[in-house]
Design an enzyme around this catalytic site. Sequence first.
Site, PDB file in Angstrom:
ATOM      1  N   ASP A   1     -16.279 -13.147   6.532  1.00 22.48           N
ATOM      2  CA  ASP A   1     -15.122 -12.375   6.177  1.00 22.48           C
ATOM      3  C   ASP A   1     -15.576 -11.007   5.786  1.00 22.48           C
ATOM      4  OD1 ASP A   1     -12.521 -12.030   5.684  1.00 22.48           O
ATOM      5  OD2 ASP A   1     -12.348 -12.892   3.791  1.00 22.48           O
TER       6      ASP A   1
ATOM      7  N   GLY B   1      -2.883 -11.705   7.075  1.00 21.46           N
ATOM      8  CA  GLY B   1      -2.704 -13.059   6.876  1.00 21.46           C
ATOM      9  C   GLY B   1      -3.533 -14.037   7.872  1.00 21.46           C
TER      10      GLY B   1
ATOM     11  N   THR C   1       1.205  -5.777   4.133  1.00 21.64           N
ATOM     12  CA  THR C   1       0.974  -4.789   3.101  1.00 21.64           C
ATOM     13  C   THR C   1       1.078  -3.404   3.224  1.00 21.64           C
ATOM     14  OG1 THR C   1      -1.489  -5.174   2.978  1.00 21.64           O
ATOM     15  CG2 THR C   1      -0.182  -6.713   1.701  1.00 21.64           C
TER      16      THR C   1
ATOM     17  N   ARG D   1       0.720  -1.441   0.001  1.00 23.81           N
ATOM     18  CA  ARG D   1       0.124  -0.061  -0.090  1.00 23.81           C
ATOM     19  C   ARG D   1       0.850   1.332  -0.093  1.00 23.81           C
ATOM     20  NH1 ARG D   1      -3.081  -3.971   2.155  1.00 23.81           N
ATOM     21  NH2 ARG D   1      -5.241  -3.850   1.667  1.00 23.81           N
TER      22      ARG D   1
ATOM     23  N   ASN E   1     -11.278  -9.850  10.224  1.00 25.80           N
ATOM     24  CA  ASN E   1     -12.137 -10.762  10.346  1.00 25.80           C
ATOM     25  C   ASN E   1     -11.283 -11.715  11.645  1.00 25.80           C
ATOM     26  OD1 ASN E   1     -10.599 -11.816   7.918  1.00 25.80           O
ATOM     27  ND2 ASN E   1     -10.716 -13.621   9.155  1.00 25.80           N
TER      28      ASN E   1
END
Length: 366
Positions: free
Chosen positions: A353, A241, A225, A181, A310
């Site tokens: 999710d 992850g 990220t 990002r 999540n």
Amino acid sequence: MKILKLDESCISNPKSETLRLSNSIFRISDLRCRIRPISKSAALKRLLAVALVLLPLALFGQQGLDPSLLLEAPIDAWPTYHGDYSGRHYSSLNQINASNVKGLSLSWIWRGNFTSGGAIVGGEGTDEFNGPGVVKAIPLMVNGVLYFSTPDNAFAVDARTGRTIWHYFWKTQGGIHIGNRGMGMYGNWLFFETPDNYLVSLDATTGKERWHKMIADVKQEYFSTPAPLVIRNHVIVGMGGDSLDVPGWLESRDPDTGEIQWTWNVTPRPGEPGSETWPDAYSMAHGGGMPWQPPTYDPDVNLLYVPTGNPNPVMAGQSRNGDNLYTASIVALNPDTGKMVWYFQASPHDTHDWDATQVPILFDAV
């Protein structure tokens, strides 16, 4: 002393030979090129012109980021991932508007080198990821230089010309190379995360590595990220992850040394507030909630707003009965201590999710 000038016809000739004048060696395209003397005054004018072009470019990286820009709406710079701390990704600049946007034309194209060739090389691994070079980052723009990252790469590019100023390449230990990002900036120091979960700090002027520190273990299927967020002397770092049932956390690092200042666990530990929303210690310790979206910050109340992901196991709630705090939530933390001030859970016991990793946008309501 004679000052010599090569005729311009030399430049286009592909032949290459060497010419020795006095004790200096000049490489020219063809010995048939004409060499003409020029006056000292003409040479000084040319040197001055070159200096006027190169000096500002040299100063861009040396000035570093004025920290006050982080507290203002982005106009002369884009100093952080969201543009400013609010998360609005908005600038009030109006030179380009609905009436003239159709007149925009191409100024330059940058084509990136995503290999180690010609780059400053670092990393704990030996591998070079051979996937496509895709730029998903939001570039920083500070003092006329664009700073951005891709998995295993960081770049500084002249915003006026598209010229690559430096390229840093990270040799990886693996990890999911889904994207990156962007970067954070503190003074003249840059920070970015790697797919194999390292926080890397670079010198913004040279691209040379200052240090790197492990965030999480790539063997546990973590991958990183986020663009780090800088608040005063805190570099705020998250990760992602959920391939395995592993815990998630947010941490603050010292920009000078990279050492951990504090860690906030997304899922509580036994006896802590929120632990009653999990069935047991095992489910808490493996409950996920990865903070992979760069957070936002309100300097007036000194609160950091962290969106969390999540719970784990993802899309399977049978082994984690309860609301599963503080996953799928927006959590307000004190950035100096990492202590939670309040939370709002958008999706208790998330089994789809859904996450709550949307950007928490800040604005003044009336």
